[in-house]
Design a protein around this motif. Structure first.
Motif, PDB file in Angstrom:
ATOM      1  N   LYS A   8     105.854  67.739 -22.978  1.00 42.61           N
ATOM      2  CA  LYS A   8     105.715  66.863 -24.146  1.00 42.61           C
ATOM      3  C   LYS A   8     105.290  67.654 -25.375  1.00 42.61           C
ATOM      4  N   ILE A  10      98.709  62.468 -27.482  1.00 43.83           N
ATOM      5  CA  ILE A  10      99.339  63.786 -27.571  1.00 43.83           C
ATOM      6  C   ILE A  10      99.757  64.093 -29.004  1.00 43.83           C
ATOM      7  N   ALA A  11     100.231  63.084 -29.720  1.00 44.15           N
ATOM      8  CA  ALA A  11     100.729  63.278 -31.084  1.00 44.15           C
ATOM      9  C   ALA A  11      99.641  63.761 -32.056  1.00 44.15           C
ATOM     10  N   ASN A  21      97.934  59.520 -23.301  1.00 41.37           N
ATOM     11  CA  ASN A  21      99.199  58.824 -23.502  1.00 41.37           C
ATOM     12  C   ASN A  21      99.932  59.461 -24.678  1.00 41.37           C
ATOM     13  N   GLU A  22     101.130  58.977 -24.972  1.00 36.25           N
ATOM     14  CA  GLU A  22     101.949  59.572 -26.034  1.00 36.25           C
ATOM     15  C   GLU A  22     101.208  59.620 -27.372  1.00 36.25           C
ATOM     16  N   GLN A  67     107.551  68.132 -28.823  1.00 35.13           N
ATOM     17  CA  GLN A  67     107.104  67.764 -30.172  1.00 35.13           C
ATOM     18  C   GLN A  67     106.938  69.008 -31.048  1.00 35.13           C
TER      19      GLN A  67
END
Length: 179
Positions: A97, A67-68, A63-64, A101
């Motif tokens: 994504k 990924i961060a 999920n987001e 980023q």
């Protein structure tokens, strides 16, 4: 630790190219960079040369927030890349994504084709295994194909195959370390 560097490695569940996984991992470990390996399915992934890599999470599991935590994505090639990774929508979205980023996006052998498919190569130089279809995917995605073994264009790092795996791994590790 907030400043810990981490790389997400993507492999095909079958027929990934062994040294394109092991060489970059060696350089990441030497640089003190952690990594996770994911694929399209969980289980034991098998390389073209018989190497094995346990996979506990799939591309779709991320999920987001997950990924961060990564500074880079590294996509391994091999004969399994076209079958399992090319045109795989969850992977293409994941690459986008990472690109958004402003992370390092890297791929080797037949895998750079997915960077073209994801649309992150527009105006960027890239290399890929000497395969007409793979080269066409780079160009269709707006990339500028070059036959150099390893190509760095901004935060995009590509390499053309197993003989470039060590140099590729070193470039990725140094780039992540310098973030």
């Amino acid at each position: 630790m907030a400043d810990e560097k981490k790389v997400l490695i993507v492999i095909a569940p079958r027929n990934f190219r062994d040294e394109e996984l092991t060489e970059p991992i060696n350089y990441l470990m030497q640089a003190g960079i952690s990594y996770d390996v994911i694929s399209t399915t969980c289980g034991l992934a098998i390389g073209m040369m018989g190497g094995e890599m346990p996979v506990e999470h799939t591309i779709s599991d991320l999920n987001e927030g997950d990924i961060a935590q990564y500074n880079a994505i590294l996509i391994v090639g091999g004969n399994g890349a076209p079958e399992y990774l090319w045109n795989y929508r969850p992977l293409l979205e994941l690459i986008q994504k990472f690109d958004k980023q402003n992370s390092i996006v890297s791929a080797i052998c037949l895998a750079p084709a997915v960077l073209g498919q994801a649309g992150v190569l527009k105006g960027k130089k890239a290399t890929v295994w000497n395969d007409d279809q793979a080269i066409e995917e780079i160009r269709k995605g707006g990339g500028i194909f070059t036959s150099s073994p390893v190509v760095v264009d901004g935060k995009i790092i590509t390499a053309n195959g197993p003989t470039a795996a060590a140099a590729f791994g070193e470039k990725v590790a140094v780039s992540v370390k310098n973030l």
